[in-house]
Design a protein around this motif. Structure first.
Motif, PDB file in Angstrom:
ATOM      1  N   ASP A  48       0.868  -1.278   0.130  1.00 31.95           N
ATOM      2  CA  ASP A  48       0.092  -0.040   0.143  1.00 31.95           C
ATOM      3  C   ASP A  48       0.846   1.012  -0.059  1.00 31.95           C
ATOM      4  O   ASP A  48       1.716   1.459   0.927  1.00 31.95           O
ATOM      5  N   ASP A  49       0.890   1.975  -1.168  1.00 29.78           N
ATOM      6  CA  ASP A  49       1.691   3.250  -1.116  1.00 29.78           C
ATOM      7  C   ASP A  49       0.735   4.305  -0.923  1.00 29.78           C
ATOM      8  O   ASP A  49       1.403   5.515  -1.063  1.00 29.78           O
ATOM      9  N   GLY A  68      -0.434  11.562  -0.617  1.00 25.28           N
ATOM     10  CA  GLY A  68      -0.211  10.104  -1.092  1.00 25.28           C
ATOM     11  C   GLY A  68       0.530   9.495  -0.014  1.00 25.28           C
ATOM     12  O   GLY A  68       1.066   8.485   0.027  1.00 25.28           O
ATOM     13  N   LYS A  69      -0.033   9.803   1.517  1.00 26.45           N
ATOM     14  CA  LYS A  69       0.442   9.092   2.640  1.00 26.45           C
ATOM     15  C   LYS A  69      -0.696   9.074   3.584  1.00 26.45           C
ATOM     16  O   LYS A  69      -1.573   9.863   3.435  1.00 26.45           O
ATOM     17  N   LEU A  70      -0.767   8.209   4.561  1.00 31.11           N
ATOM     18  CA  LEU A  70      -1.575   8.056   5.688  1.00 31.11           C
ATOM     19  C   LEU A  70      -0.958   9.084   6.578  1.00 31.11           C
ATOM     20  O   LEU A  70       0.251   8.738   7.010  1.00 31.11           O
ATOM     21  N   GLU A  71      -1.726   9.993   7.103  1.00 27.15           N
ATOM     22  CA  GLU A  71      -1.311  10.865   8.200  1.00 27.15           C
ATOM     23  C   GLU A  71      -1.972  10.860   9.485  1.00 27.15           C
ATOM     24  O   GLU A  71      -3.466  10.938   9.533  1.00 27.15           O
ATOM     25  N   ILE A  72      -1.200  11.104  10.984  1.00 23.76           N
ATOM     26  CA  ILE A  72      -1.878  11.159  11.735  1.00 23.76           C
ATOM     27  C   ILE A  72      -1.599  12.141  12.628  1.00 23.76           C
ATOM     28  O   ILE A  72      -0.480  12.778  12.837  1.00 23.76           O
ATOM     29  N   GLU A  89       7.161  -4.103   6.375  1.00 21.50           N
ATOM     30  CA  GLU A  89       8.104  -2.927   6.073  1.00 21.50           C
ATOM     31  C   GLU A  89       7.350  -1.814   5.800  1.00 21.50           C
ATOM     32  O   GLU A  89       6.245  -1.929   5.177  1.00 21.50           O
ATOM     33  N   TYR A  90       7.708  -0.756   6.250  1.00 27.29           N
ATOM     34  CA  TYR A  90       7.108   0.677   6.114  1.00 27.29           C
ATOM     35  C   TYR A  90       7.991   1.724   6.378  1.00 27.29           C
ATOM     36  O   TYR A  90       8.890   1.310   7.043  1.00 27.29           O
ATOM     37  N   GLU A  91       7.659   2.806   5.864  1.00 30.20           N
ATOM     38  CA  GLU A  91       8.396   3.953   6.265  1.00 30.20           C
ATOM     39  C   GLU A  91       7.355   4.897   6.946  1.00 30.20           C
ATOM     40  O   GLU A  91       6.368   5.313   6.586  1.00 30.20           O
ATOM     41  N   ALA A  92       7.861   5.441   8.099  1.00 33.25           N
ATOM     42  CA  ALA A  92       7.325   6.496   8.894  1.00 33.25           C
ATOM     43  C   ALA A  92       8.139   7.777   9.045  1.00 33.25           C
ATOM     44  O   ALA A  92       9.277   7.693   9.361  1.00 33.25           O
ATOM     45  N   VAL A  93       7.526   8.798   9.381  1.00 34.07           N
ATOM     46  CA  VAL A  93       8.228   9.909   9.549  1.00 34.07           C
ATOM     47  C   VAL A  93       7.305  10.640  10.802  1.00 34.07           C
ATOM     48  O   VAL A  93       6.104  10.835  10.660  1.00 34.07           O
ATOM     49  N   VAL A  94       8.095  11.067  11.783  1.00 34.00           N
ATOM     50  CA  VAL A  94       7.619  11.674  13.130  1.00 34.00           C
ATOM     51  C   VAL A  94       7.860  13.032  12.719  1.00 34.00           C
ATOM     52  O   VAL A  94       8.886  13.525  12.749  1.00 34.00           O
ATOM     53  N   LEU A  95       6.744  14.149  12.548  1.00 29.57           N
ATOM     54  CA  LEU A  95       6.766  15.439  12.375  1.00 29.57           C
ATOM     55  C   LEU A  95       6.873  16.333  13.496  1.00 29.57           C
ATOM     56  O   LEU A  95       6.191  16.106  14.439  1.00 29.57           O
ATOM     57  N   GLN A  96       7.798  17.240  13.253  1.00 32.25           N
ATOM     58  CA  GLN A  96       7.786  18.398  14.609  1.00 32.25           C
ATOM     59  C   GLN A  96       8.210  19.454  13.704  1.00 32.25           C
ATOM     60  O   GLN A  96       9.525  19.681  13.387  1.00 32.25           O
ATOM     61  N   THR A 101       3.583  10.381   9.475  1.00 30.67           N
ATOM     62  CA  THR A 101       3.024   9.952   8.395  1.00 30.67           C
ATOM     63  C   THR A 101       3.597   8.395   8.172  1.00 30.67           C
ATOM     64  O   THR A 101       4.467   7.942   8.715  1.00 30.67           O
ATOM     65  N   LEU A 102       2.760   7.527   7.338  1.00 30.87           N
ATOM     66  CA  LEU A 102       3.143   6.194   7.245  1.00 30.87           C
ATOM     67  C   LEU A 102       3.044   6.124   5.666  1.00 30.87           C
ATOM     68  O   LEU A 102       2.259   6.773   4.901  1.00 30.87           O
ATOM     69  N   ASP A 103       3.990   5.486   5.097  1.00 30.13           N
ATOM     70  CA  ASP A 103       4.069   5.398   3.449  1.00 30.13           C
ATOM     71  C   ASP A 103       4.822   3.870   3.320  1.00 30.13           C
ATOM     72  O   ASP A 103       5.526   3.242   3.975  1.00 30.13           O
TER      73      ASP A 103
END
Length: 255
Positions: free
Chosen positions: A44-45, A68-72, A93-100, A241-243
């Motif tokens: 799932d992209d 184009g991402k799941l955002e929380i 596997e997945y890619e996540a970014v913690v935003l600050q 975000t999740l991608d």
């Protein structure tokens, strides 16, 4: 003679790697005596939205599709579950970014921005509802203690205000022991915000592993392994975000 045998094994593995590359599969060495082929079975992209996901979230937060991402954006607790039940042996596997956004105060748009709690559940099941993990979604509602009745593996990266990273095995009866070796506080195991974290989760029989950016952090042998269940991205008071979510079926490569 030993050199010849080793060379033969090397050529055999090279041949497997070449074959898997041509089919889109890959070969991984999980342990000294466990080499596996990974075959992609789910991906799932988020190009088409977030319909593959079931959200459980406390009030005052939101989960949505953006760029184009799941955002929380979360305040009091959230789990975003992949709806498909997974059967092992598998790798996720997945890619996540913690935003600050450090330029904004929490009273401004950065109210959810906090470098903390890039967490996950995997192989999660509910003994009361073995065929439907979501039967009690309305009970859990994203509140963390309400997940204690599930059987699962859990990693909390950067919990306790980004001071702890921990691995636990939930037993389904409220017990989730923390072994000293699984309680990490060194800065190398914590969250650096605004950078991509590539997470890999493994459940191959008794081999349970957690990788971040290709570095093995937890390598656990479970005498009573969980062999099926759901994946959930878990957080609290966080903006992330999740991608590029992928699930692979793992098959042992025999010597």
């Amino acid at each position: 003679m030993n050199r010849l045998i080793n060379y033969t094994i090397f050529l055999f593995l090279i041949g497997i790697v070449w074959s898997c590359q041509t089919t889109g599969d890959s070969v991984l060495q999980l342990t000294d005596d466990l080499t596996v082929k990974a075959e992609l079975i789910h991906s799932d992209d988020f190009t088409d939205g977030i319909d593959n996901w079931k959200v459980e979230q406390m009030p005052d937060g939101s989960v949505y599709h953006k760029d184009g991402k799941l955002e929380i954006n979360d305040w009091r607790g959230c789990t975003a579950w992949f709806k498909e039940k997974l059967e092992g042996p598998i790798m996720i596997e997945y890619e996540a970014v913690v935003l600050q956004d450090t330029t904004k105060s929490q009273e401004e748009d950065g109210i959810f921005d906090r470098a903390s709690d890039l967490n996950c559940f995997w192989m999660a099941t509910d003994s009361e509802n073995p065929d439907d993990l979501f039967a009690k979604s309305d009970f859990r509602t994203g509140r963390f203690p309400n997940y204690d009745t599930l059987s699962l593996y859990y990693v909390g990266m950067g919990g306790h205000f980004n001071t702890k990273t921990r691995f636990r095995r939930y037993t389904g009866n409220g017990e989730k022991p923390l072994l000293p070796a699984h309680d990490l506080s060194d800065a190398v195991y914590l969250i650096k915000p605004n950078t991509v974290k590539k997470i890999r989760l493994v459940a191959f029989d008794d081999v349970i592993q957690y990788y971040r950016n290709d570095t093995l952090i937890y390598d656990y042998r479970d005498p009573r392994p969980y062999t099926e269940g759901h994946f959930g991205l878990r957080t609290v008071h966080n903006h992330m975000t999740l991608d590029n979510f992928k699930v692979y079926r793992l098959t042992k490569i025999e010597d």
